[in-house]
Design an enzyme around this catalytic site. Sequence first.
Site, PDB file in Angstrom:
ATOM      1  N   CYS A 186       0.806  -1.240   0.000  1.00 42.67           N
ATOM      2  CA  CYS A 186       0.000   0.000   0.000  1.00 42.67           C
ATOM      3  C   CYS A 186       0.831   1.278   0.000  1.00 42.67           C
ATOM      4  CB  CYS A 186      -0.892   0.065   1.233  1.00 42.67           C
ATOM      5  SG  CYS A 186      -1.331  -1.490   1.998  1.00 42.67           S
ATOM      6  N   LYS A 231       3.286   1.843  -3.012  1.00 42.58           N
ATOM      7  CA  LYS A 231       2.386   1.890  -4.180  1.00 42.58           C
ATOM      8  C   LYS A 231       1.647   3.225  -4.259  1.00 42.58           C
ATOM      9  CE  LYS A 231      -1.714   1.058  -3.721  1.00 42.58           C
ATOM     10  NZ  LYS A 231      -2.449  -0.168  -3.729  1.00 42.58           N
ATOM     11  N   TYR A 277      -5.539  -6.242  -9.415  1.00 46.20           N
ATOM     12  CA  TYR A 277      -5.405  -4.829  -9.075  1.00 46.20           C
ATOM     13  C   TYR A 277      -3.943  -4.435  -8.928  1.00 46.20           C
ATOM     14  CZ  TYR A 277      -4.504  -5.207  -3.964  1.00 46.20           C
ATOM     15  OH  TYR A 277      -3.946  -5.432  -2.733  1.00 46.20           O
ATOM     16  N   GLU A 333      -2.477  -1.361 -11.013  1.00 48.98           N
ATOM     17  CA  GLU A 333      -1.940  -0.206 -10.274  1.00 48.98           C
ATOM     18  C   GLU A 333      -0.473   0.035 -10.656  1.00 48.98           C
ATOM     19  OE1 GLU A 333      -4.596  -0.351  -6.160  1.00 48.98           O
ATOM     20  OE2 GLU A 333      -2.605  -1.232  -6.147  1.00 48.98           O
ATOM     21  N   GLU A 357     -20.654  14.765  -4.570  1.00 52.67           N
ATOM     22  CA  GLU A 357     -22.071  15.171  -4.622  1.00 52.67           C
ATOM     23  C   GLU A 357     -22.829  14.431  -5.742  1.00 52.67           C
ATOM     24  OE1 GLU A 357     -23.221  19.115  -6.000  1.00 52.67           O
ATOM     25  OE2 GLU A 357     -21.332  19.330  -7.083  1.00 52.67           O
TER      26      GLU A 357
HETATM   27  P1  FAD Z   1       1.783  -8.983   6.011  1.00 51.87           P
HETATM   28  O1  FAD Z   1       1.635  -7.511   6.052  1.00 51.87           O
HETATM   29  O2  FAD Z   1       2.188  -9.594   4.726  1.00 51.87           O
HETATM   30  O3  FAD Z   1       2.842  -9.349   7.151  1.00 51.87           O
HETATM   31  C1  FAD Z   1       3.315 -10.645   7.356  1.00 51.87           C
HETATM   32  C2  FAD Z   1       4.723 -10.547   7.945  1.00 51.87           C
HETATM   33  O4  FAD Z   1       5.105 -11.816   8.449  1.00 51.87           O
HETATM   34  C3  FAD Z   1       5.759 -10.178   6.911  1.00 51.87           C
HETATM   35  O5  FAD Z   1       6.636  -9.191   7.412  1.00 51.87           O
HETATM   36  C4  FAD Z   1       6.514 -11.478   6.686  1.00 51.87           C
HETATM   37  O6  FAD Z   1       7.835 -11.271   6.233  1.00 51.87           O
HETATM   38  C5  FAD Z   1       6.436 -12.094   8.059  1.00 51.87           C
HETATM   39  N1  FAD Z   1       6.607 -13.543   8.085  1.00 51.87           N
HETATM   40  C6  FAD Z   1       6.171 -14.445   7.186  1.00 51.87           C
HETATM   41  N2  FAD Z   1       6.473 -15.690   7.606  1.00 51.87           N
HETATM   42  C7  FAD Z   1       7.110 -15.549   8.801  1.00 51.87           C
HETATM   43  C8  FAD Z   1       7.647 -16.469   9.735  1.00 51.87           C
HETATM   44  N3  FAD Z   1       7.578 -17.782   9.534  1.00 51.87           N
HETATM   45  N4  FAD Z   1       8.248 -15.987  10.840  1.00 51.87           N
HETATM   46  C9  FAD Z   1       8.324 -14.659  11.072  1.00 51.87           C
HETATM   47  N5  FAD Z   1       7.819 -13.748  10.215  1.00 51.87           N
HETATM   48  C10 FAD Z   1       7.207 -14.190   9.103  1.00 51.87           C
HETATM   49  N6  FAD Z   1      -4.075  -3.358   1.113  1.00 51.87           N
HETATM   50  C11 FAD Z   1      -4.815  -2.255   1.314  1.00 51.87           C
HETATM   51  O7  FAD Z   1      -5.625  -2.221   2.250  1.00 51.87           O
HETATM   52  N7  FAD Z   1      -4.699  -1.156   0.508  1.00 51.87           N
HETATM   53  C12 FAD Z   1      -3.823  -1.115  -0.516  1.00 51.87           C
HETATM   54  O8  FAD Z   1      -3.733  -0.119  -1.217  1.00 51.87           O
HETATM   55  C13 FAD Z   1      -3.014  -2.253  -0.739  1.00 51.87           C
HETATM   56  N8  FAD Z   1      -2.105  -2.257  -1.721  1.00 51.87           N
HETATM   57  C14 FAD Z   1      -1.287  -3.325  -1.889  1.00 51.87           C
HETATM   58  C15 FAD Z   1      -0.338  -3.276  -2.894  1.00 51.87           C
HETATM   59  C16 FAD Z   1       0.506  -4.338  -3.099  1.00 51.87           C
HETATM   60  C17 FAD Z   1       1.546  -4.265  -4.162  1.00 51.87           C
HETATM   61  C18 FAD Z   1       0.393  -5.492  -2.264  1.00 51.87           C
HETATM   62  C19 FAD Z   1       1.307  -6.664  -2.469  1.00 51.87           C
HETATM   63  C20 FAD Z   1      -0.555  -5.562  -1.269  1.00 51.87           C
HETATM   64  C21 FAD Z   1      -1.404  -4.467  -1.070  1.00 51.87           C
HETATM   65  N9  FAD Z   1      -2.381  -4.480  -0.078  1.00 51.87           N
HETATM   66  C22 FAD Z   1      -3.174  -3.382   0.107  1.00 51.87           C
HETATM   67  C23 FAD Z   1      -2.606  -5.664   0.760  1.00 51.87           C
HETATM   68  C24 FAD Z   1      -1.945  -5.513   2.137  1.00 51.87           C
HETATM   69  O9  FAD Z   1      -0.590  -5.213   1.984  1.00 51.87           O
HETATM   70  C25 FAD Z   1      -2.130  -6.790   2.923  1.00 51.87           C
HETATM   71  O10 FAD Z   1      -3.494  -7.115   2.970  1.00 51.87           O
HETATM   72  C26 FAD Z   1      -1.595  -6.681   4.345  1.00 51.87           C
HETATM   73  O11 FAD Z   1      -0.256  -6.328   4.375  1.00 51.87           O
HETATM   74  C27 FAD Z   1      -1.816  -8.002   5.074  1.00 51.87           C
HETATM   75  O12 FAD Z   1      -1.299  -7.930   6.375  1.00 51.87           O
HETATM   76  P2  FAD Z   1      -0.875  -9.250   7.156  1.00 51.87           P
HETATM   77  O13 FAD Z   1      -0.599  -8.820   8.552  1.00 51.87           O
HETATM   78  O14 FAD Z   1      -1.842 -10.314   6.920  1.00 51.87           O
HETATM   79  O15 FAD Z   1       0.467  -9.733   6.457  1.00 51.87           O
HETATM   80  P1  NA7 Z   2      -5.278 -12.038  -8.011  1.00 49.29           P
HETATM   81  O1  NA7 Z   2      -6.363 -11.094  -7.671  1.00 49.29           O
HETATM   82  O2  NA7 Z   2      -5.291 -13.394  -7.475  1.00 49.29           O
HETATM   83  O3  NA7 Z   2      -5.173 -12.063  -9.608  1.00 49.29           O
HETATM   84  C1  NA7 Z   2      -4.212 -12.780 -10.320  1.00 49.29           C
HETATM   85  C2  NA7 Z   2      -4.190 -12.296 -11.764  1.00 49.29           C
HETATM   86  O4  NA7 Z   2      -3.120 -12.903 -12.474  1.00 49.29           O
HETATM   87  C3  NA7 Z   2      -5.443 -12.616 -12.531  1.00 49.29           C
HETATM   88  O5  NA7 Z   2      -5.668 -11.612 -13.473  1.00 49.29           O
HETATM   89  C4  NA7 Z   2      -5.064 -13.941 -13.195  1.00 49.29           C
HETATM   90  O6  NA7 Z   2      -5.803 -14.192 -14.347  1.00 49.29           O
HETATM   91  C5  NA7 Z   2      -3.629 -13.687 -13.542  1.00 49.29           C
HETATM   92  N1  NA7 Z   2      -2.822 -14.894 -13.666  1.00 49.29           N
HETATM   93  C6  NA7 Z   2      -2.714 -15.901 -12.767  1.00 49.29           C
HETATM   94  N2  NA7 Z   2      -1.845 -16.821 -13.201  1.00 49.29           N
HETATM   95  C7  NA7 Z   2      -1.410 -16.400 -14.409  1.00 49.29           C
HETATM   96  C8  NA7 Z   2      -0.485 -16.913 -15.355  1.00 49.29           C
HETATM   97  N3  NA7 Z   2       0.157 -18.056 -15.133  1.00 49.29           N
HETATM   98  N4  NA7 Z   2      -0.278 -16.229 -16.487  1.00 49.29           N
HETATM   99  C9  NA7 Z   2      -0.932 -15.078 -16.717  1.00 49.29           C
HETATM  100  N5  NA7 Z   2      -1.805 -14.517 -15.862  1.00 49.29           N
HETATM  101  C10 NA7 Z   2      -2.036 -15.172 -14.718  1.00 49.29           C
HETATM  102  O7  NA7 Z   2      -3.863 -11.465  -7.621  1.00 49.29           O
HETATM  103  P2  NA7 Z   2      -3.306 -10.196  -6.846  1.00 49.29           P
HETATM  104  O8  NA7 Z   2      -1.901 -10.507  -6.546  1.00 49.29           O
HETATM  105  O9  NA7 Z   2      -3.533  -8.901  -7.467  1.00 49.29           O
HETATM  106  O10 NA7 Z   2      -4.190 -10.107  -5.568  1.00 49.29           O
HETATM  107  C11 NA7 Z   2      -3.869 -10.716  -4.407  1.00 49.29           C
HETATM  108  C12 NA7 Z   2      -5.067 -10.660  -3.531  1.00 49.29           C
HETATM  109  O11 NA7 Z   2      -5.331  -9.324  -3.162  1.00 49.29           O
HETATM  110  C13 NA7 Z   2      -6.314 -11.198  -4.171  1.00 49.29           C
HETATM  111  O12 NA7 Z   2      -6.521 -12.491  -3.731  1.00 49.29           O
HETATM  112  C14 NA7 Z   2      -7.411 -10.241  -3.719  1.00 49.29           C
HETATM  113  O13 NA7 Z   2      -8.204 -10.815  -2.712  1.00 49.29           O
HETATM  114  C15 NA7 Z   2      -6.705  -9.071  -3.153  1.00 49.29           C
HETATM  115  P3  NA7 Z   2      -7.216 -15.024 -14.298  1.00 49.29           P
HETATM  116  O14 NA7 Z   2      -8.228 -14.047 -13.798  1.00 49.29           O
HETATM  117  O15 NA7 Z   2      -6.991 -16.168 -13.329  1.00 49.29           O
HETATM  118  O16 NA7 Z   2      -7.425 -15.462 -15.671  1.00 49.29           O
END
Ligand code: FAD
Ligand code: NA7
Length: 523
Positions: free
Chosen positions: A91, A94, A228, A232, A503
């Site tokens: 988040c 990004k 997404y 993004e 609005e």
């Molecule tokens: P995480 O934040 O993933 O934390 C898990 C932590 O545990 C990590 O630091 C990991 O390294 C650590 N860990 C893993 N295994 C172990 C282990 N065995 N021992 C010790 N530590 C460990 N959400 C939003 O609400 N808004 C957004 O705009 C948004 N944008 C996103 C953009 C991107 C590119 C991505 C990838 C995600 C985005 N998300 C967004 C989703 C959001 O980041 C996650 O939903 C959130 O971080 C989940 O929190 P969590 O506590 O479940 O896990």
């Molecule tokens: P998502 O929401 O799980 O989406 C994965 C995307 O990648 C989706 O468009 C898939 O297409 C595509 N996909 C998956 N495998 C392939 C391969 N092998 N080749 C090409 N395209 C592929 O992923 P995010 O990481 O954005 O989201 C993670 C979570 O955040 C998600 O679970 C949400 O709950 C919020 P498809 O639609 O399967 O044809």
Amino acid sequence: MSAPMAIGCRKHPRLFSKHILHKYRHLLRYLSNSQKEREYDLVVIGGGSGGLACSKEAAQLGKKVAVLDYVSPSPHGTQWGLGGTCVNVGCIPKKLMHQAALLGHSIQDSRSYGWDVPESVNNDWEKMCGAVQNYVKSLNWGHRVQLKDKNVEYLNALGSFADQHTIRAVDSKGQERSLTTEHAVIAVGGRPTLPTQIPGMVEHAITSDDIFWMKKPPGKTLVVGGSYIALESAGFLTGLGFDTTVMVRSICLRMFDQQLANLVTDYMENNGTRFLKQCIPLGVVKNGEGKLEVTYQDGNGNQIQETFDTILMAIGRYSVTGKLNLQQIGVVTDDVGKVVGGHGGDLERSSVPHIFAIGDVLHGRPELTPVAIKAGKLLAHRLFGGAQAQMDYDKVATTVFTPLEYGVVGLSEEEALATYGESDIEVYHAYYVPLEFTLPGRDATQCYIKVICQKGEDGSVLGIHLTGPNAGEIIQGFSVAMGCGVTWRQLSSSIGIHPTTAEELVKLHITKSSGEDPAVTGC
Ligand code: FAD
Ligand code: NA7
């Protein structure tokens, strides 16, 4: 199958008792362990959004708490500090890069507002990344300080279960420690998938774990996926001036309202992002000049080659539960390794009564930071504060931070139709022009609002969808209204704030079923 076994067991009492002991081994271990004195009230594995919130809240309630956080480097060696995905590779970076891209647009627009801006204005990737990374590092530090202030013991160590009440912690030097605990929370989140079956991808493609920490500008970029995260990333890369292509095998934003999803991608396409639809990557090799030659297949089965500087795979995320020993201690997971909650009437309780899961690792719940945080806090209060409140996973608002933002709360039109049927829903909608688009003459074709309601003035609002500038800011307030059960009458009798985009939502009056032109004209 079970009858002969039972007969056999009755004939052989020792076999019978062995069978029973094996069947109930987790319960027996739990009962025998429950007598012992344990070091901690709570150990949390994972110091991300959910884990930090839960551990701090539990410590505030006077409990002895430890949190383990360990970041395994990405295949490209990217690593980061405390705070989890959102802070380091999600988040926060990004949204800052999204903002950087929007500023670029605003600089262009500013000419129409009288600003004298040079013809060519460029973004300096190193400078922007440096600033973003410094901010992220300040957040890492802030989290450490907060844990200390709140008396949470922080271990920078990889956690796994030695048994149901013992966590094994291994630090980066390989030093090991065991922590015994009354309760444990699994909050390990997920990591981006890299496809091992596509030759060259693991070696050459990066993921969202790397993009925000790239030392050099990504150059011409191929983003694979229609999620997404893919859109993004492609959006801000385009906005920052990089030649960006999105390769999608099916549809974009599968879990979202498809009308709005198409508006989002149309806007991106009109603003410079190229889309390769119905295409799949087949392989990648690095050529002599260090460029990446991608072979992909289009919808007609043709194989095409194109060269890129960077490939960003955004094809989904997997749960990092594989090495936690969950199966051995009896914690049930689904087929992608997420923990199945809901046991004993508690949404976050796993199949082992004192082990819980929150955030992205919990099966079937929205993968969003505020969801992980809220679930973590509520859980701490249930465990240690005598509270009963469960997390409400319903009607969670979210926003896709694409160049034209898409804010949403509640059901998509597809979901509403499937749940209530066409005869029971009314869809109000409008195409509008944000005032800030007017002077620069920005194309507002994709700025759209849709409110889905149950029929009748007092029918509940089921879903609110909005594409436009600041959609994330706008949808938050409306999600509160949805949580309060807002009806169409209440929404449409609210007085707007003029002149705003928000609005337009309370001014809606045209139904889809009327077939009238939904374009907003005048005030
Ligand atoms: P995480 O934040 O993933 O934390 C898990 C932590 O545990 C990590 O630091 C990991 O390294 C650590 N860990 C893993 N295994 C172990 C282990 N065995 N021992 C010790 N530590 C460990 N959400 C939003 O609400 N808004 C957004 O705009 C948004 N944008 C996103 C953009 C991107 C590119 C991505 C990838 C995600 C985005 N998300 C967004 C989703 C959001 O980041 C996650 O939903 C959130 O971080 C989940 O929190 P969590 O506590 O479940 O896990
Ligand atoms: P998502 O929401 O799980 O989406 C994965 C995307 O990648 C989706 O468009 C898939 O297409 C595509 N996909 C998956 N495998 C392939 C391969 N092998 N080749 C090409 N395209 C592929 O992923 P995010 O990481 O954005 O989201 C993670 C979570 O955040 C998600 O679970 C949400 O709950 C919020 P498809 O639609 O399967 O044809």
